[in-house]
Design an enzyme around this catalytic site. Sequence first.
Site, PDB file in Angstrom:
ATOM      1  N   SER A 159      -0.593  -6.321   7.431  1.00 44.09           N
ATOM      2  CA  SER A 159      -0.327  -5.218   8.354  1.00 44.09           C
ATOM      3  C   SER A 159      -1.412  -5.107   9.411  1.00 44.09           C
ATOM      4  O   SER A 159      -1.124  -5.009  10.610  1.00 44.09           O
ATOM      5  CB  SER A 159      -0.213  -3.901   7.583  1.00 44.09           C
TER       6      SER A 159
ATOM      7  N   GLU B  97       0.826  -1.209   0.000  1.00 46.73           N
ATOM      8  CA  GLU B  97       0.000   0.000   0.000  1.00 46.73           C
ATOM      9  C   GLU B  97       0.858   1.256   0.000  1.00 46.73           C
ATOM     10  O   GLU B  97       0.553   2.241  -0.690  1.00 46.73           O
ATOM     11  CB  GLU B  97      -0.947   0.012   1.205  1.00 46.73           C
TER      12      GLU B  97
END
Length: 313
Positions: free
Chosen positions: A228, A130
Amino acid sequence: MKPTLTILLAGPRGFCAGVDRAIHIVERALEKFGAPVYVRHEIVHNKFVVDSLRDKGAIFVDELDEVPDDRPVIFSAHGVAKSVPAEANRRDMTYVDATCPLVSKVHRAAEKHYDKEHPVILIGHEGHPEVIGTMGQLPDGAVVLVENVTQAQTVELPRNVPLGLVTQTTLSVDDTKEVLAVLKERYPNLEMPRKEDICYATTNRQAAVKQIAQKADMIMVIGAPNSSNSKRLVEVARLNGCPKSMLVQRADEIDFDLFDGVSTLGITAGASAPEILVEEVVNACKDHFDVSVKFETFTEEDVVFKLPASLSA
């Protein structure tokens, strides 16, 4: 006679709207185009999900040069740098962007700051897909990455112009507040986002874990080691009253020797972990314990994201 175990099931847990949308994009693309459909990077960070889609005909690759010109390719939910669709267009490829709409919102915010000639700060973890995708929305060097409080205390930025700020969507809410506080104190010209970039699903799952961490002797977060948001859930649980917290991908990873002294187990799942894996863990516990399950729901979620127009017909 089996020992007793109370399981506290955190809610919300598991799939978020962005993950659900990304998986449906791959499934719909397979229906529309037939197999194989290529996917650049893991569509979401979960081995079970990736393996299931691979069994249906998806082929996962690292880069576009591994994809034939005549087959469709899907970009993962984490988002991609602008150079990726640009290359796909150059090759006249058919592609579908499965970037989570909340990640796309961060991309647009970074672009708006850049268009106003504001230096852009990104709070996030270096190397995460990301973060790579968000930094790749702007020219090299236009985004300054800050990972933690230490970096926030030392980063040198212009003081005579407004500074733009965006964050990765899957960060620890509490850690990010600390980083923001340091940056805001050092740089009063920092333009804070009108709405928090950390997504609703990350925020809700962390709040739910805080709720059960006070009551549990152990917490298991079901998720992938490269996820994450799943790793943040373990950290949040440890910091909020349950030091015996761990990440597991599947029930077969559970070491039941660690359950000595555990009478209450909290279970949650990262945003890319399907509910079937939660059920698998609960059933594995039932093989060893006399289990009672309690649902600890922090809030209800009803967010749904539409599929891309190219697949919705």
